[in-house]
Design a protein around this motif. Sequence first.
Motif, PDB file in Angstrom:
ATOM      1  N   ARG A 102      -5.087  -6.854  -6.246  1.00  0.00           N
ATOM      2  CA  ARG A 102      -4.385  -7.109  -7.507  1.00  0.00           C
ATOM      3  C   ARG A 102      -5.332  -7.814  -8.465  1.00  0.00           C
ATOM      4  N   PRO A 152       0.442   5.577  -9.277  1.00  0.00           N
ATOM      5  CA  PRO A 152      -1.007   5.359  -9.381  1.00  0.00           C
ATOM      6  C   PRO A 152      -1.682   6.480 -10.178  1.00  0.00           C
ATOM      7  N   TYR A 178      -7.919   4.363  -7.159  1.00  0.00           N
ATOM      8  CA  TYR A 178      -6.726   4.574  -7.962  1.00  0.00           C
ATOM      9  C   TYR A 178      -6.307   3.239  -8.564  1.00  0.00           C
ATOM     10  N   THR A 219       0.825  -1.192   0.000  1.00  0.00           N
ATOM     11  CA  THR A 219       0.000   0.000   0.000  1.00  0.00           C
ATOM     12  C   THR A 219       0.870   1.257   0.000  1.00  0.00           C
ATOM     13  N   LEU A 220       0.243   2.395  -0.223  1.00  0.00           N
ATOM     14  CA  LEU A 220       0.957   3.668  -0.199  1.00  0.00           C
ATOM     15  C   LEU A 220       0.818   4.292   1.191  1.00  0.00           C
ATOM     16  N   PHE A 252      -4.522   5.230   2.151  1.00  0.00           N
ATOM     17  CA  PHE A 252      -4.728   4.239   1.098  1.00  0.00           C
ATOM     18  C   PHE A 252      -4.974   2.863   1.704  1.00  0.00           C
ATOM     19  N   GLY A 253      -5.790   2.089   1.026  1.00  0.00           N
ATOM     20  CA  GLY A 253      -6.040   0.723   1.430  1.00  0.00           C
ATOM     21  C   GLY A 253      -4.901  -0.194   1.022  1.00  0.00           C
ATOM     22  N   SER A 254      -5.066  -1.450   1.352  1.00  0.00           N
ATOM     23  CA  SER A 254      -4.014  -2.437   1.115  1.00  0.00           C
ATOM     24  C   SER A 254      -3.922  -2.871  -0.338  1.00  0.00           C
ATOM     25  N   LEU A 304      -2.816  -3.052  -9.932  1.00  0.00           N
ATOM     26  CA  LEU A 304      -3.097  -2.983  -8.499  1.00  0.00           C
ATOM     27  C   LEU A 304      -4.094  -1.848  -8.281  1.00  0.00           C
ATOM     28  N   PHE A 357      -6.242   0.548  -5.724  1.00  0.00           N
ATOM     29  CA  PHE A 357      -6.272   1.069  -4.358  1.00  0.00           C
ATOM     30  C   PHE A 357      -7.531   1.890  -4.123  1.00  0.00           C
ATOM     31  N   GLN A 392      -2.838   1.281 -10.324  1.00  0.00           N
ATOM     32  CA  GLN A 392      -1.390   1.358 -10.508  1.00  0.00           C
ATOM     33  C   GLN A 392      -0.901   0.175 -11.323  1.00  0.00           C
ATOM     34  N   TRP A 402     -11.813   7.552  -3.014  1.00  0.00           N
ATOM     35  CA  TRP A 402     -11.260   7.537  -4.370  1.00  0.00           C
ATOM     36  C   TRP A 402     -10.851   6.113  -4.713  1.00  0.00           C
ATOM     37  N   VAL A 452      -4.455  11.653   3.271  1.00  0.00           N
ATOM     38  CA  VAL A 452      -5.131  10.614   2.501  1.00  0.00           C
ATOM     39  C   VAL A 452      -4.605   9.261   2.969  1.00  0.00           C
ATOM     40  N   GLN A 454       1.353   7.729   3.141  1.00  0.00           N
ATOM     41  CA  GLN A 454       1.626   9.154   2.991  1.00  0.00           C
ATOM     42  C   GLN A 454       2.681   9.575   4.009  1.00  0.00           C
TER      43      GLN A 454
END
Lengths: 112, 112
Positions: free
Chosen positions: B107, B44, B36, A43-44, B102-104, B86, B88, B38, B34, B100, A46
């Motif tokens: 895929r 992403p 996204y 995951t990303l 992001f989730g895990s 991937l 997100f 990637q 949101w 923000v 921040q």
Amino acid sequence: AQTIHQWPVAEIKAVGSPLSLGCTIKGKSSPNLYWYWQATGGTLQQLFYSITVGQVESVVQLNLSASRPKDDQFILSTEKLLLSHSGFYLCAWRTGGALEQYFGPGTRLTVL
Amino acid sequence: QQKVQQSPESLSVPEGGMASLNCTSSDRNFQYFWWYRQHSGEGPKALMSIFSDGDKKEGRFTAHLNKASLHVSLHIRDSQPSDSALYFCAVSEQAGGYKVVFGSGTRLLVSP
């Protein structure tokens, strides 16, 4: 058109060495800027965001620091790299009129 | 700490099929979602945002938000091999929020 550049594209560094990653946004004035870290396939997270020149907010402590010396430039750095710093570093921007973030191509960092 | 759970971790669908991805926020303060996407080795890219209850459709992509349960789904119809990536889910406290989460990630693999 807006463009976002990140440098370097990839970096291999030794544990304990310093690091400086850069991000430049062209074609947009006064963007909000962000740094993210991503483990391989993960995951990303921040790391930092900046609303204006000279002001940077830290989101998570990872022994990294960030600075915004110019309106279009965002720098991520550390004086001493750890193995856990390895990963994919992504810079992103957003303007007040847009809701989504636009990501750069990223920098792949390997710490040995 | 705010968490964003995504399911499934991975998903395989045939070309032309429907892919369905799920995301749940654990914090009622984070209600702006949101999606996204990637592709490998890239940053992403935002697919769509959804802030109100109900459906939002953009081309082959449809998002559905249930604010009461803080659950959002993404459905991709007529899936293409180029949709393999991937995915997100990301959440924020405000539509233009600086922080923000992001989730895990999910895929997705679309097989020809």
